[in-house]
Design a protein around this motif. Sequence first.
Motif, PDB file in Angstrom:
ATOM      1  N   VAL A 137     -53.916 -44.790  11.860  1.00  0.00           N
ATOM      2  CA  VAL A 137     -53.241 -46.079  11.724  1.00  0.00           C
ATOM      3  C   VAL A 137     -53.795 -46.906  10.567  1.00  0.00           C
ATOM      4  CG1 VAL A 137     -52.520 -46.208  14.138  1.00  0.00           C
ATOM      5  CG2 VAL A 137     -54.791 -47.063  13.485  1.00  0.00           C
ATOM      6  N   SER A 138     -54.956 -46.519  10.042  1.00  0.00           N
ATOM      7  CA  SER A 138     -55.534 -47.210   8.889  1.00  0.00           C
ATOM      8  C   SER A 138     -55.094 -46.595   7.564  1.00  0.00           C
ATOM      9  CB  SER A 138     -57.068 -47.204   8.982  1.00  0.00           C
ATOM     10  OG  SER A 138     -57.508 -47.897  10.132  1.00  0.00           O
ATOM     11  N   GLY A 139     -54.283 -45.524   7.649  1.00  0.00           N
ATOM     12  CA  GLY A 139     -53.803 -44.874   6.438  1.00  0.00           C
ATOM     13  C   GLY A 139     -54.728 -43.818   5.885  1.00  0.00           C
ATOM     14  N   ASN A 140     -55.764 -43.459   6.631  1.00  0.00           N
ATOM     15  CA  ASN A 140     -56.701 -42.424   6.196  1.00  0.00           C
ATOM     16  C   ASN A 140     -56.344 -41.082   6.821  1.00  0.00           C
ATOM     17  OD1 ASN A 140     -58.355 -44.334   4.756  1.00  0.00           O
ATOM     18  ND2 ASN A 140     -59.166 -44.990   6.742  1.00  0.00           N
ATOM     19  N   ALA A 141     -56.667 -40.007   6.121  1.00  0.00           N
ATOM     20  CA  ALA A 141     -56.384 -38.669   6.621  1.00  0.00           C
ATOM     21  C   ALA A 141     -57.192 -38.394   7.887  1.00  0.00           C
ATOM     22  CB  ALA A 141     -56.704 -37.622   5.553  1.00  0.00           C
ATOM     23  N   VAL A 142     -56.540 -37.799   8.873  1.00  0.00           N
ATOM     24  CA  VAL A 142     -57.225 -37.394  10.101  1.00  0.00           C
ATOM     25  C   VAL A 142     -58.091 -36.184   9.778  1.00  0.00           C
ATOM     26  CG1 VAL A 142     -56.892 -36.508  12.440  1.00  0.00           C
ATOM     27  CG2 VAL A 142     -55.411 -38.318  11.563  1.00  0.00           C
ATOM     28  N   ARG A 143     -59.343 -36.184  10.261  1.00  0.00           N
ATOM     29  CA  ARG A 143     -60.316 -35.177   9.848  1.00  0.00           C
ATOM     30  C   ARG A 143     -60.826 -34.354  11.031  1.00  0.00           C
ATOM     31  NH1 ARG A 143     -60.846 -34.191   4.611  1.00  0.00           N
ATOM     32  NH2 ARG A 143     -63.110 -34.010   4.724  1.00  0.00           N
ATOM     33  N   ARG A 144     -61.207 -33.130  10.722  1.00  0.00           N
ATOM     34  CA  ARG A 144     -61.854 -32.266  11.700  1.00  0.00           C
ATOM     35  C   ARG A 144     -63.163 -32.893  12.187  1.00  0.00           C
ATOM     36  NH1 ARG A 144     -62.422 -26.618  12.483  1.00  0.00           N
ATOM     37  NH2 ARG A 144     -61.094 -26.148  10.679  1.00  0.00           N
ATOM     38  N   GLY A 145     -63.419 -32.745  13.493  1.00  0.00           N
ATOM     39  CA  GLY A 145     -64.696 -33.163  14.035  1.00  0.00           C
ATOM     40  C   GLY A 145     -64.906 -34.659  14.165  1.00  0.00           C
ATOM     41  N   VAL A 146     -63.878 -35.443  13.899  1.00  0.00           N
ATOM     42  CA  VAL A 146     -63.963 -36.900  14.034  1.00  0.00           C
ATOM     43  C   VAL A 146     -63.214 -37.306  15.306  1.00  0.00           C
ATOM     44  CG1 VAL A 146     -63.364 -39.124  12.984  1.00  0.00           C
ATOM     45  CG2 VAL A 146     -64.125 -37.219  11.544  1.00  0.00           C
ATOM     46  N   ASN A 147     -63.738 -38.273  16.026  1.00  0.00           N
ATOM     47  CA  ASN A 147     -63.121 -38.700  17.276  1.00  0.00           C
ATOM     48  C   ASN A 147     -61.963 -39.666  17.037  1.00  0.00           C
ATOM     49  OD1 ASN A 147     -64.797 -37.274  19.152  1.00  0.00           O
ATOM     50  ND2 ASN A 147     -66.430 -38.742  18.741  1.00  0.00           N
ATOM     51  N   TYR A 148     -60.859 -39.417  17.750  1.00  0.00           N
ATOM     52  CA  TYR A 148     -59.675 -40.266  17.670  1.00  0.00           C
ATOM     53  C   TYR A 148     -59.114 -40.503  19.065  1.00  0.00           C
ATOM     54  CZ  TYR A 148     -59.632 -39.051  12.686  1.00  0.00           C
ATOM     55  OH  TYR A 148     -59.972 -38.882  11.374  1.00  0.00           O
ATOM     56  N   TYR A 149     -58.452 -41.647  19.210  1.00  0.00           N
ATOM     57  CA  TYR A 149     -57.618 -41.875  20.381  1.00  0.00           C
ATOM     58  C   TYR A 149     -56.177 -41.576  19.993  1.00  0.00           C
ATOM     59  CZ  TYR A 149     -61.566 -44.370  22.476  1.00  0.00           C
ATOM     60  OH  TYR A 149     -62.793 -44.701  22.988  1.00  0.00           O
ATOM     61  N   ILE A 150     -55.477 -40.857  20.854  1.00  0.00           N
ATOM     62  CA  ILE A 150     -54.041 -40.649  20.677  1.00  0.00           C
ATOM     63  C   ILE A 150     -53.340 -41.687  21.534  1.00  0.00           C
ATOM     64  CG2 ILE A 150     -52.104 -39.064  20.953  1.00  0.00           C
ATOM     65  CD1 ILE A 150     -54.047 -36.744  20.720  1.00  0.00           C
ATOM     66  N   LEU A 151     -52.626 -42.606  20.881  1.00  0.00           N
ATOM     67  CA  LEU A 151     -51.961 -43.685  21.591  1.00  0.00           C
ATOM     68  C   LEU A 151     -50.471 -43.696  21.259  1.00  0.00           C
ATOM     69  CD1 LEU A 151     -54.583 -46.529  21.053  1.00  0.00           C
ATOM     70  CD2 LEU A 151     -54.143 -45.256  23.152  1.00  0.00           C
ATOM     71  N   PRO A 152     -49.640 -44.118  22.211  1.00  0.00           N
ATOM     72  CA  PRO A 152     -48.207 -44.165  21.947  1.00  0.00           C
ATOM     73  C   PRO A 152     -47.883 -45.221  20.897  1.00  0.00           C
ATOM     74  CG  PRO A 152     -48.705 -45.234  24.031  1.00  0.00           C
ATOM     75  CD  PRO A 152     -49.973 -44.573  23.575  1.00  0.00           C
ATOM     76  N   ALA A 153     -46.874 -44.950  20.082  1.00  0.00           N
ATOM     77  CA  ALA A 153     -46.455 -45.915  19.070  1.00  0.00           C
ATOM     78  C   ALA A 153     -45.657 -47.033  19.733  1.00  0.00           C
ATOM     79  CB  ALA A 153     -45.613 -45.217  18.010  1.00  0.00           C
ATOM     80  N   GLY A 154     -45.909 -48.250  19.326  1.00  0.00           N
ATOM     81  CA  GLY A 154     -45.169 -49.390  19.850  1.00  0.00           C
ATOM     82  C   GLY A 154     -45.742 -49.911  21.157  1.00  0.00           C
ATOM     83  N   ARG A 155     -45.314 -51.106  21.523  1.00  0.00           N
ATOM     84  CA  ARG A 155     -45.797 -51.742  22.737  1.00  0.00           C
ATOM     85  C   ARG A 155     -44.899 -51.384  23.925  1.00  0.00           C
ATOM     86  NH1 ARG A 155     -49.645 -55.374  22.198  1.00  0.00           N
ATOM     87  NH2 ARG A 155     -49.079 -56.342  24.199  1.00  0.00           N
ATOM     88  N   GLY A 156     -45.507 -51.406  25.104  1.00  0.00           N
ATOM     89  CA  GLY A 156     -44.738 -51.143  26.311  1.00  0.00           C
ATOM     90  C   GLY A 156     -44.445 -49.685  26.573  1.00  0.00           C
ATOM     91  N   ASN A 157     -45.161 -48.796  25.886  1.00  0.00           N
ATOM     92  CA  ASN A 157     -44.905 -47.357  26.040  1.00  0.00           C
ATOM     93  C   ASN A 157     -46.053 -46.639  26.745  1.00  0.00           C
ATOM     94  OD1 ASN A 157     -42.359 -47.393  24.689  1.00  0.00           O
ATOM     95  ND2 ASN A 157     -43.459 -47.556  22.745  1.00  0.00           N
ATOM     96  N   GLY A 158     -46.889 -47.393  27.452  1.00  0.00           N
ATOM     97  CA  GLY A 158     -47.990 -46.764  28.174  1.00  0.00           C
ATOM     98  C   GLY A 158     -49.273 -46.765  27.365  1.00  0.00           C
ATOM     99  N   GLY A 159     -50.311 -46.185  27.970  1.00  0.00           N
ATOM    100  CA  GLY A 159     -51.624 -46.174  27.349  1.00  0.00           C
ATOM    101  C   GLY A 159     -52.005 -44.838  26.760  1.00  0.00           C
ATOM    102  N   GLY A 160     -53.322 -44.609  26.701  1.00  0.00           N
ATOM    103  CA  GLY A 160     -53.845 -43.403  26.074  1.00  0.00           C
ATOM    104  C   GLY A 160     -53.842 -42.200  27.002  1.00  0.00           C
ATOM    105  N   LEU A 161     -54.423 -41.111  26.504  1.00  0.00           N
ATOM    106  CA  LEU A 161     -54.405 -39.835  27.217  1.00  0.00           C
ATOM    107  C   LEU A 161     -55.694 -39.612  27.990  1.00  0.00           C
ATOM    108  CD1 LEU A 161     -52.752 -37.566  24.491  1.00  0.00           C
ATOM    109  CD2 LEU A 161     -51.670 -39.022  26.225  1.00  0.00           C
TER     110      LEU A 161
END
Length: 208
Positions: A38-62
């Motif tokens: 979401v910051s515009g940076n490439a997603v990288r191997r071995g780095v921790n991320y949260y997968i979250l739904p796009a937009g509001r009102g669509n639930g939380g994380g995994l």
Amino acid sequence: MKVINITRFIVPFLLVTLLSTTFFLVKAQDVAEPVLDVSGNAVRRGVNYYILPAGRGNGGGLQVASIRNRTNPLVVSQNADESVIGVNVQFSPVDPKENTVRLSIDMNVKFTSMVISDSSTVWRINTELIPERYLVTIGGVEGNPGRETLGNWFNIDKYEDAYKLVYCPVVCEICRPFCGEIGILEENGKRVLFVGRDPPLKVTFHKV
């Protein structure tokens, strides 16, 4: 005095140079576009991320959950509360030399902020809990691409203004896996990830 025809040397050299340049240009064009957080940076191997739904009102994380009175395997589920960010994950592209997560490239996904004593936290496809459904569960194997690990490979594609998770591995050239986008299946009040839902779950990636 013997005259040397330099054309015999220049033409092959130019031809080799042209072919080499064309090869590298084609290879450069073949490199898939990186997945961005979401910051515009490439997603990288071995780095921790949260997968979250796009937009509001669509639930939380995994996270993980049990269904049908089964604790093994645990399913990958989405929390209905959008204030819950869930459990963070790491991505591992199939090429061990590739450190950038790219569109449509096979990768392993695993939860990294939890430990389960009798199971790995690597995602995999499972048809045992609900035979007619391809659920996403944990208990997979990281790496070792091939027929035996076919159910452990996922990829990411663009979807509208965000991304979607997809199951359609190509790590086995002679295999013909069931392919589909990953969406949400309602199972006794739990939001379970599975292959085949239309529309898919639209997601974004947030670096921890």
